[in-house]
Design a protein around this motif. Structure first.
Motif, PDB file in Angstrom:
ATOM      1  N   THR A   3      41.722 -35.334 -40.294  1.00  0.00           N
ATOM      2  CA  THR A   3      40.821 -34.266 -39.996  1.00  0.00           C
ATOM      3  C   THR A   3      41.091 -33.220 -40.997  1.00  0.00           C
ATOM      4  O   THR A   3      42.312 -32.954 -41.712  1.00  0.00           O
ATOM      5  CB  THR A   3      41.402 -33.376 -38.595  1.00  0.00           C
ATOM      6  N   GLU A  26      27.859 -35.172 -41.510  1.00  0.00           N
ATOM      7  CA  GLU A  26      27.331 -35.922 -40.341  1.00  0.00           C
ATOM      8  C   GLU A  26      26.601 -37.326 -40.517  1.00  0.00           C
ATOM      9  O   GLU A  26      27.174 -38.485 -40.141  1.00  0.00           O
ATOM     10  CB  GLU A  26      26.369 -35.080 -39.288  1.00  0.00           C
ATOM     11  N   GLU A  31      32.802 -36.941 -38.088  1.00  0.00           N
ATOM     12  CA  GLU A  31      32.745 -35.756 -36.822  1.00  0.00           C
ATOM     13  C   GLU A  31      32.816 -34.753 -36.890  1.00  0.00           C
ATOM     14  O   GLU A  31      34.064 -34.271 -37.674  1.00  0.00           O
ATOM     15  CB  GLU A  31      33.243 -36.858 -35.890  1.00  0.00           C
ATOM     16  N   VAL A  32      32.158 -33.697 -36.415  1.00  0.00           N
ATOM     17  CA  VAL A  32      32.562 -32.475 -36.303  1.00  0.00           C
ATOM     18  C   VAL A  32      33.259 -32.141 -35.283  1.00  0.00           C
ATOM     19  O   VAL A  32      32.689 -32.350 -33.980  1.00  0.00           O
ATOM     20  CB  VAL A  32      31.417 -31.625 -36.596  1.00  0.00           C
ATOM     21  N   VAL A  33      34.656 -31.894 -35.221  1.00  0.00           N
ATOM     22  CA  VAL A  33      35.437 -31.626 -33.977  1.00  0.00           C
ATOM     23  C   VAL A  33      35.778 -30.101 -33.451  1.00  0.00           C
ATOM     24  O   VAL A  33      36.264 -29.976 -32.815  1.00  0.00           O
ATOM     25  CB  VAL A  33      36.698 -32.585 -33.985  1.00  0.00           C
ATOM     26  N   GLY A  34      35.458 -29.188 -34.617  1.00  0.00           N
ATOM     27  CA  GLY A  34      35.616 -27.842 -34.612  1.00  0.00           C
ATOM     28  C   GLY A  34      34.599 -27.122 -35.375  1.00  0.00           C
ATOM     29  O   GLY A  34      34.256 -27.572 -36.422  1.00  0.00           O
ATOM     30  N   ARG A  76      36.248 -34.706 -38.702  1.00  0.00           N
ATOM     31  CA  ARG A  76      37.428 -35.899 -38.634  1.00  0.00           C
ATOM     32  C   ARG A  76      36.719 -37.264 -38.901  1.00  0.00           C
ATOM     33  O   ARG A  76      35.511 -37.653 -38.725  1.00  0.00           O
ATOM     34  CB  ARG A  76      37.569 -35.953 -37.100  1.00  0.00           C
ATOM     35  N   LEU A 135      42.761 -28.066 -31.746  1.00  0.00           N
ATOM     36  CA  LEU A 135      41.336 -28.967 -31.806  1.00  0.00           C
ATOM     37  C   LEU A 135      41.642 -29.924 -30.677  1.00  0.00           C
ATOM     38  O   LEU A 135      42.711 -30.429 -30.619  1.00  0.00           O
ATOM     39  CB  LEU A 135      41.563 -29.183 -33.312  1.00  0.00           C
ATOM     40  N   PRO A 136      40.804 -30.822 -30.261  1.00  0.00           N
ATOM     41  CA  PRO A 136      40.715 -31.833 -29.445  1.00  0.00           C
ATOM     42  C   PRO A 136      41.583 -33.085 -30.279  1.00  0.00           C
ATOM     43  O   PRO A 136      41.314 -33.149 -31.286  1.00  0.00           O
ATOM     44  CB  PRO A 136      39.264 -32.435 -29.182  1.00  0.00           C
ATOM     45  N   ARG A 137      42.232 -33.765 -29.518  1.00  0.00           N
ATOM     46  CA  ARG A 137      42.948 -34.858 -30.378  1.00  0.00           C
ATOM     47  C   ARG A 137      42.110 -35.986 -30.713  1.00  0.00           C
ATOM     48  O   ARG A 137      41.019 -36.181 -30.062  1.00  0.00           O
ATOM     49  CB  ARG A 137      43.996 -35.305 -29.349  1.00  0.00           C
TER      50      ARG A 137
END
Ligand code: CDP
Ligand code: MG
Length: 137
Positions: A3, A26, A31-34, A76, A135-137
């Motif tokens: 990330t 994208e 992947e956009v995670v935040g 990520r 952030l999400p894992r």
């Protein structure tokens, strides 16, 4: 999986390039995670650029980053750090290859549109700074 941090600097937000820059990330398969649009506190920007303290452009880049809203994005994917760095292009847009964000969309080093983390350690430090909530894992 890595990330990395991307900032769309105030010039990029002012020029309505949030979509264009995010689209490229994208489309690459990352992947956009935040994601947040924010007026960055001076203290955050100064800490972000701590490695540049004392350099002639340090105050100027901190002024620039606080001159309007920025987008902070956590991105990520496989080899995300290097992939995003390469997509953004050389620091000076005049030296950035065509096909990169800076090479296609920018002309001056003071207004080079984006930040992206330079390596894995920088990414970890910067993500903690801009996404202290996690952030999400
Ligand atoms: O952003 P990047 O990692 O490619 O470059 P840097 O060397 O870490 O510099 C951080 C930021 O400072 C750059 O993106 C520019 O916005 C700014 N800078 C500048 O205004 N003048 C310079 N001579 C060098 C950097
Ligand atoms: Mg840097």
């Amino acid at each position: 999986m890595e990330t990395t941090l991307v900032l769309i600097k105030p010039g990029g937000v002012a020029r309505n390039l949030i979509g264009e820059i995010t689209r490229r990330i994208e489309l690459r398969g990352l992947e956009v995670v935040g994601l947040k649009l924010m007026q960055a506190p001076r203290s955050t920007v100064e800490e972000h650029y701590a490695e540049h303290v004392g350099k002639p452009f340090y105050q100027g880049v901190c002024d620039y980053l606080t001159s309007g809203p920025v987008v902070a994005m956590a991105v990520r994917g496989t080899n995300a750090v290097k992939a995003v760095r390469a997509m953004m292009g050389a620091t000076n847009p005049i030296e950035a290859a065509p096909g990169t964000v800076r090479g296609d969309l920018a002309l001056s080093i003071e207004d080079n549109l984006t930040h992206s983390s330079s390596d894995a350690e920088a990414a970890e430090r910067e993500l903690k700074l801009w996404f202290p909530e996690g952030l999400p894992r």
